[in-house]
Design a protein around this motif. Structure first.
Motif, short mmCIF file in Angstrom:
data_model
loop_
_atom_site.label_atom_id
_atom_site.label_comp_id
_atom_site.label_asym_id
_atom_site.label_seq_id
_atom_site.Cartn_x
_atom_site.Cartn_y
_atom_site.Cartn_z
N ALA A 134 27.35 -3.64 -14.84
CA ALA A 134 26.18 -2.93 -15.36
C ALA A 134 24.91 -3.35 -14.62
O ALA A 134 24.06 -2.51 -14.30
N VAL A 135 24.77 -4.65 -14.36
CA VAL A 135 23.60 -5.14 -13.62
C VAL A 135 23.54 -4.49 -12.25
O VAL A 135 22.49 -3.97 -11.81
N ASN A 136 24.67 -4.46 -11.55
CA ASN A 136 24.70 -3.87 -10.21
C ASN A 136 24.37 -2.39 -10.26
O ASN A 136 23.64 -1.86 -9.41
N ALA A 137 24.91 -1.69 -11.27
CA ALA A 137 24.65 -0.26 -11.42
C ALA A 137 23.17 0.01 -11.62
O ALA A 137 22.61 0.96 -11.04
N LEU A 138 22.52 -0.81 -12.41
CA LEU A 138 21.09 -0.58 -12.68
C LEU A 138 20.22 -1.02 -11.51
O LEU A 138 19.12 -0.50 -11.32
N TRP A 139 20.69 -1.96 -10.70
CA TRP A 139 20.00 -2.22 -9.43
C TRP A 139 20.09 -0.98 -8.55
O TRP A 139 19.13 -0.61 -7.87
N ASP A 140 21.25 -0.32 -8.54
CA ASP A 140 21.41 0.92 -7.76
C ASP A 140 20.54 2.04 -8.32
O ASP A 140 19.89 2.78 -7.57
N ALA A 141 20.54 2.19 -9.64
CA ALA A 141 19.85 3.32 -10.27
C ALA A 141 18.34 3.15 -10.32
O ALA A 141 17.60 4.13 -10.29
N ALA A 142 17.87 1.91 -10.42
CA ALA A 142 16.44 1.60 -10.46
C ALA A 142 15.69 2.43 -11.49
O ALA A 142 14.74 3.15 -11.17
N PRO A 143 16.07 2.37 -12.79
CA PRO A 143 15.35 3.13 -13.81
C PRO A 143 13.91 2.65 -13.93
O PRO A 143 13.60 1.48 -13.67
N LEU A 144 13.04 3.56 -14.36
CA LEU A 144 11.62 3.25 -14.49
C LEU A 144 11.20 3.28 -15.95
O LEU A 144 11.86 3.90 -16.80
N ILE A 145 10.10 2.62 -16.26
CA ILE A 145 9.57 2.62 -17.61
C ILE A 145 9.35 4.06 -18.07
O ILE A 145 8.85 4.90 -17.32
N GLY A 146 9.79 4.35 -19.28
CA GLY A 146 9.61 5.67 -19.84
C GLY A 146 10.67 6.68 -19.46
O GLY A 146 10.60 7.84 -19.88
N ASP A 147 11.69 6.29 -18.68
CA ASP A 147 12.73 7.23 -18.27
C ASP A 147 13.55 7.72 -19.46
O ASP A 147 13.74 7.02 -20.45
N ARG A 148 14.07 8.94 -19.30
CA ARG A 148 15.01 9.52 -20.27
C ARG A 148 16.40 9.41 -19.65
O ARG A 148 16.66 10.01 -18.60
N ILE A 149 17.26 8.65 -20.31
CA ILE A 149 18.55 8.28 -19.70
C ILE A 149 19.69 8.56 -20.67
O ILE A 149 19.60 8.25 -21.86
N ALA A 150 20.76 9.14 -20.15
CA ALA A 150 22.00 9.27 -20.89
C ALA A 150 23.07 8.45 -20.19
O ALA A 150 23.12 8.38 -18.96
N VAL A 151 23.91 7.81 -20.98
CA VAL A 151 25.09 7.11 -20.46
C VAL A 151 26.30 7.81 -21.04
O VAL A 151 26.50 7.80 -22.26
N ILE A 152 27.09 8.45 -20.20
CA ILE A 152 28.24 9.22 -20.66
C ILE A 152 29.50 8.38 -20.49
O ILE A 152 29.84 7.96 -19.38
N GLY A 153 30.17 8.13 -21.61
CA GLY A 153 31.37 7.29 -21.62
C GLY A 153 31.06 5.95 -22.25
O GLY A 153 30.44 5.10 -21.62
N ALA A 154 31.46 5.77 -23.50
CA ALA A 154 31.15 4.55 -24.24
C ALA A 154 32.30 3.55 -24.17
O ALA A 154 32.65 2.91 -25.17
N GLY A 155 32.91 3.44 -22.98
CA GLY A 155 33.89 2.39 -22.76
C GLY A 155 33.19 1.09 -22.43
O GLY A 155 31.98 0.94 -22.62
N MET A 156 33.94 0.13 -21.88
CA MET A 156 33.37 -1.18 -21.58
C MET A 156 32.18 -1.10 -20.65
O MET A 156 31.12 -1.66 -20.90
N VAL A 157 32.34 -0.34 -19.55
CA VAL A 157 31.27 -0.28 -18.56
C VAL A 157 30.09 0.51 -19.09
O VAL A 157 28.93 0.07 -19.02
N GLY A 158 30.34 1.70 -19.63
CA GLY A 158 29.25 2.52 -20.15
C GLY A 158 28.48 1.83 -21.25
O GLY A 158 27.23 1.84 -21.27
N ALA A 159 29.19 1.21 -22.18
CA ALA A 159 28.51 0.51 -23.27
C ALA A 159 27.71 -0.69 -22.75
O ALA A 159 26.63 -0.99 -23.26
N SER A 160 28.23 -1.37 -21.73
CA SER A 160 27.48 -2.49 -21.14
C SER A 160 26.19 -2.00 -20.48
O SER A 160 25.14 -2.63 -20.61
N VAL A 161 26.27 -0.87 -19.78
CA VAL A 161 25.07 -0.30 -19.17
C VAL A 161 24.05 0.05 -20.25
O VAL A 161 22.85 -0.25 -20.13
N VAL A 206 21.35 10.03 -15.39
CA VAL A 206 22.56 10.01 -16.21
C VAL A 206 23.55 9.07 -15.54
O VAL A 206 23.87 9.23 -14.35
N VAL A 207 23.99 8.06 -16.26
CA VAL A 207 25.01 7.15 -15.77
C VAL A 207 26.35 7.65 -16.30
O VAL A 207 26.54 7.74 -17.52
#
Length: 326
Positions: A134-161, A206-207
Motif C-alpha cells: 500500500a505504501v508503494n502504491a501511494l508513492w506511485d499514485a501521489a494523492p493530494l490533499i482534498g482528492d476524491r478517491i475510490a479503492v475498488i476491491g476490499a481484499g488485503m491490498v485494497g483495504a490496506s490502501v 481510483v485504486v
C-alpha cells in the motif's frame, strides 16, 4: 547437533504438505529465527497454490527465500514474524519481520530481518508486507490533499490502501466491493463503503485491487476527466478486457500499474526496500488494522486450510498462521 525445522511445501498445484527440513549452521552475520506467526497472502499465494503463475513470470514471481520452482514442488510465502534466538546481540530476543515462507525456524542473514516496533503486536505484524504494498502504491499514485478517491476491491491490498489513505487530510475515501459484508471492514478502518453500483464518481484517483474485469471497468467509469486508475491487481495467467473506447480518450483518462517488486520511482532515489518496510511496520501501530486479519489456524493445519482458501470456501482477508504456543 543437526538442526531440524518444519516447513510448508506445495508438492504440486492444489496439494500441500508439511516437511521436515534441515537448518544450516548460522554464520557470523546470520540469525536463527523461531516463527511466531506467518500470514497467507490470499491473492498471490492462492494463485501459486492453484498453479496459476504463467511460465513467463516464474522469475518475476520468485519470493526472496523461495525454494523449488513453479508450479511445484515449491516452498513459497513472504509474511513471517518471529523471535531471534541466535545472532548479533542487537537482535537477540527481538521480534522481527522477514520475507520468509511458512516454516517453524529458519536461518537468514541479519540484514534480511526488520525489528518490529514495540507498539506493534507480533500477531498484527504479519500484515507488514501488505501494508508495504500500500505504501508503494501511494508513492506511485501521489494523492493530494482534498482528492476524491475510490479503492475498488476490499481484499488485503485494497483495504490496506484505504487504511493508509484514511490518514490523509481532507481526502474523500470510499472502499468499494461487491460483497456487502466488507462494509464492516471499511467501518473499522474509518472509511466510507459502497457497492460498485452505488460508488461515488468524479474521482481524481481510483485504486483498483479487485482482480476482476468488472472492477477495472467500473474504475474507469468513476474517474473525473484526466483522472487516474492505479492498477494493483495481478491476474496471473488470466486475460482481461479493458474498455478503451467511448469517452476514454476525450476524457484523457490514465491507467497505470504499480508493483511492489521495485521501490516506486517517485521515491527510488531516496528510499530503500528497508526504509519502505520500516515505514509499513510503523503504520501497523494503529489497532484499526486488526480488521484485516479474518482467520487463523495452527501451522500444522495449513495443508488442509490452503485448499479451502484457494477455493473461496474460507473467505475473508489475511489468514494468520500460528506457531507453537504463540
Amino acid at each position: 547437533m543437526e538442526r531440524v525445522a518444519r516447513a510448508f511445501w506445495l508438492r504440486s498445484p492444489g496439494h500441500g504438505e508439511v516437511r521436515e527440513v534441515p537448518l544450516p549452521e548460522p554464520g557470523a552475520d546470520d540469525v536463527v529465527v523461531r516463527a511466531l506467526f506467518s500470514g497467507v497472502s490470499r491473492g498471490t499465494e492462492t494463485l501459486v497454490f492453484r498453479g496459476g503463475v504463467p511460465e513467463s513470470q516464474y522469475a518475476t514471481m520468485r519470493a526472496p527465500f523461495q525454494e523449488g520452482e513453479f508450479p511445484g514442488p515449491v516452498k513459497y510465502g513472504y509474511l513471517n514474524v518471529g523471535v531471534v534466538e541466535e545472532g548479533p546481540a542487537a537482535l537477540l530476543g527481538r521480534t522481527v519481520f522477514s520475507l520468509y515462507p511458512h516454516q517453524t525456524r529458519f536461518v537468514v542473514p541479519a540484514s534480511a530481518v526488520t525489528p518490529v516496533p514495540e507498539a506493534v503486536p507480533a500477531a498484527r505484524a504479519v500484515l507488514a508486507g501488505t501494508v508495504e504494498t500500500a505504501v508503494n502504491a501511494l508513492w506511485d499514485a501521489a494523492p493530494l490533499i482534498g482528492d476524491r478517491i475510490a479503492v475498488i476491491g476490499a481484499g488485503m491490498v485494497g483495504a490496506s490502501v484505504a487504511a493508509v489513505l484514511a490518514r490523509f487530510p481532507a481526502v474523500r475515501v470510499q472502499l468499494v466491493d461487491a460483497n456487502p459484508a466488507r462494509a464492516g471492514v471499511a467501518e473499522a478502518l474509518g472509511v466510507d463503503f459502497a457497492l460498485p453500483e452505488e460508488a461515488a464518481g468524479d474521482c481524481d484517483l481510483v485504486v483498483h485491487a479487485s482482480a476482476t474485469e468488472a472492477g477495472l471497468a467500473r474504475a474507469l467509469e468513476l474517474l473525473a476527466p484526466e483522472g487516474t486508475v492505479l492498477e494493483l491487481s495481478w491476474y496471473g495467467d488470466r486475460r482481461v478486457s479493458l474498455p478503451l473506447g467511448e469517452a476514454f480518450h476525450s476524457r484523457r483518462l490514465v491507467v497505470r500499474s504499480s508493483q511492489v517488486g521495485t521501490v516506486s520511482p517517485a521515491r527510488g532515489s531516496r528510499r530503500t526496500f528497508a526504509d519502505r518496510l520500516a515505514l509499513a511496520l510503523e503504520l501497523l501501530a494503529d489497532p484499526a488494522l486488526d480488521a484485516l486479519v479474518s482467520g487463523e489456524c495452527a501451522f500444522e493445519e495449513l495443508p488442509e486450510v490452503l485448499p479451502r482458501l484457494a477455493s473461496g470456501e474460507l473467505s475473508g482477508l489475511c489468514h494468520r498462521v500460528r506457531y507453537g504456543s504463540a
